[in-house]
Design an enzyme around this catalytic site. Sequence first.
Site, PDB file in Angstrom:
ATOM      1  N   HIS A 147       0.852  -1.181   0.000  1.00  0.00           N
ATOM      2  CA  HIS A 147       0.000   0.000   0.000  1.00  0.00           C
ATOM      3  C   HIS A 147       0.890   1.234   0.000  1.00  0.00           C
ATOM      4  CE1 HIS A 147      -3.058  -2.860   0.640  1.00  0.00           C
ATOM      5  NE2 HIS A 147      -3.985  -2.009   1.012  1.00  0.00           N
ATOM      6  N   LYS A 538     -13.122   4.999   7.487  1.00  0.00           N
ATOM      7  CA  LYS A 538     -13.489   6.079   6.561  1.00  0.00           C
ATOM      8  C   LYS A 538     -15.007   6.225   6.482  1.00  0.00           C
ATOM      9  CE  LYS A 538     -12.545   5.510   2.120  1.00  0.00           C
ATOM     10  NZ  LYS A 538     -13.793   5.620   1.309  1.00  0.00           N
TER      11      LYS A 538
END
Length: 873
Positions: A147, A538
Amino acid sequence: MIDQRIERRSAAVTEMPDELRNDVRLLGKLLGQVIAEQGGEDLLADVERLRKAVIAARRGETSADEITAMVAEWEIDRAVQIARAFTCYFHLANLAEEHYRIRTLRERDTEGGVQRESLAQAVDELGGERVAELVGDMELRPVLTAHPTEARRRAVVTAIQRVSAQLTDYNTPGRGASERAENTRRLLEEIDLLWRTAQLRSTKLDPLDEVRTAMAAFDETLFRVVPQVYRSLDAALGDDSGTRPPLARPFIRYGSWIGGDRDGNPNVTAKVTREAVQIQSEHVLTALETATTRIARTLTASAQFAPPSLDLNAALTAARDAHPELVSELGTRSPKEPHRQWLLYVAARIAATRRRDLDLAYLAPGDLIADLRLAQESLAGHAVRQAYGELQHLIWQVETFGFHLAELEVRQHSQVHAAALEELHAGGELSERTEEVLATIRVIAWIQERFGVRACSRYVVSFTRDAADVAAVYELAQHALGSRAPVLDVVPLFESGQDLANSPQVLSGMLEIPQVRDRLAATGRSLEIMLGYSDSAKELGPAAATLRLYEAQERLTAWAAEHDVHLLMFHGRGGALGRGGGPANRAVLAQAPGSVAGRFKVTEQGEVIFARYGHLAIARRHMEQVANAVLMTSSPSVAAATAAAASRFRPLAEQVATASEQAYRSLTEADGFPEWFALVSPLEEIGSLRLGSRPARRGLGAPRSLDDLRAIPWVFAWAQTRVNLPGWYGLGTGLASIGSMDELRAAYREWPLFNALLDNAEMSLAKTDRSIAERYLALGGRPDFARQVLEEYDRTRSLVLEVTGHARLLANRKVLSRAVQLRDPYVDALSHLQLRALRALRTGNPSDHERDRLSTLLLLSVNGVAAGLQNTG
């Protein structure tokens, strides 16, 4: 506000140890000399002007408006040079802190007694409480991912490492004046090279670049640290470690998504996956060959004093018959040293394995282990220290890494599988994407044939909504290879709040899939699932996501007990606090009772890999802390205390989570919020940093909702604005919904989950700067959003301090507080430079040439702020 900043700054200055201060001053002075040499005294003077101004602002002696005016005076090219200077300073300050941490670890190790949060401490504290059973069942599975959160170029990392080596030499006790002078010259040489090294990548990384970058961590640290950790446990379990068979079994298994994770990354193909595992194998076989050769060359024990066993003699005779020239040469080089001859022969066979010389190569790691144990058993009769010393370390390394180094895991989105099956059922021409799905499964089969099932069998399905999403992978495997389909352990990944809530029903559905039942029978009813921290945070905000993940773990643990399944929960945590980051050992202790049960699997992402595994001493400490936490949280007494606290404070936590989620959604789901966020942050520009091979956003164009954004740039961009919103937003409203401060304080004291939630939020708040944040938030032209964010910040900060009882943020975390406050003024400098560029790009009308120069300034400042804050996404 000014008083708070003065208090924070003065506290940090008084707490800085002399050794750290001396290193920071030395490196800063040498950097200043390099800047003056390369850019002129006037450049150094401008850097100093800005440095002194931001420090003065922290003391209330100058205003932010004055700094803005100063920064605006400079030509863009000069501002770029100043941004480079502060970025280089952060790299050197981080290095100085790393050296101080290493010194501190070594000093503690020499003080005697049992070190806190170590394996020895866990064994000592647990005593007879199932310690043998807990240790026997323990598994630690760190999974390296690509990532894109490592902002530094590899060239910058290696330049810093060279400075590090020189600083180590400089600080070595007993150095003479001439040696110290030479060290200073070499430090200047390496800092000069760091200054001249481009901070920004000129080309985008491809997946194999990411594989090779991760291999640096293996070569430099991971291969060496694993036996050290096992030795530490072995010594804690019994006296005379190294003179008896080991009591510690290997419990660390590394995994990797690098080259296997294709969810949202079209650059990861079947060909890349195949090459990734080959690169891994090349590195581990090289390391094993080198280690075996090193041990063999030192094993000079004569047959007179360490006679070989009958089995070893027989093995040497068989080897001589099969490879007469090789074994004859080894005998000539090492006469009457049978153990040395044998290990040199083993090293030659490892080399042949790497070269694919099938006449001499090992077919499997088990064959190598058998040959090493043959030498060990022979030595044990007359030379036990040689049998159970370095040779045991080598055996542990083979047991841990095999010939594949880390299990390569494949990940793909459930919608991709569904679309592929739809095409296959239709019977028409297959799309390139569907062909790639089938090719991936064929590559998994090839990897298993070449390196064994352990090298690659896990297939993670993102956004698993139903058991059919798991069944789809098995059906695709049948389409790809029919009866020759590879062994697959399909791992459902639950990411959204709704998916977490539905996870037990999905698992019940999985039990009806024939291939899953077959795997349960073959693995002793072991099953793995994955929990996604980034997307849940999120979507729900930090407080609500924390509780929903905890509740999911509780339900899944109960489901596993009901269905007689040994469930391994794979925690998909990010590096930043807004993505489930924070101290790993505390994260383990905060898990739901019974959910760990001696096994912990977690992602290690981006900059976290090098922060935790960049140096041997730090890597060992990290691994011991996590292993300590796994043992402690798996013990009956700790589990019972955690369960009691969870039961008592569950209603309180539910109320906090509900109120915090409402506050979070009222901001992030408001009309115009995504567009505003893109204006107030360098979100659009982050993709230009070329952090990794994976696209930063789903789809094209500006984000229309949070769903368009990946969690990493979401967190990264908020960090750049000095708001750090994903790490704390909504928590203040949640805490305010509770009428009793006494109950909140009791929950903080007694429940590890609530304690970790508030401490992590406190760390995120400490990296927030309200006055700088205001300037970013004003760029969006939505004072209502800006006011909403700042009011929640004030509320959260005040209530977190009230609940924790801390006089200031991080008052109980001296080391972290010092690190944050040491950097704050210099991060301010880069933020002012970034604001200049961002303001001009957002509200001005620059020419194409000027836009390019402003973008360079912006990206350099982004890189520097990431270095200063020591995290990105």
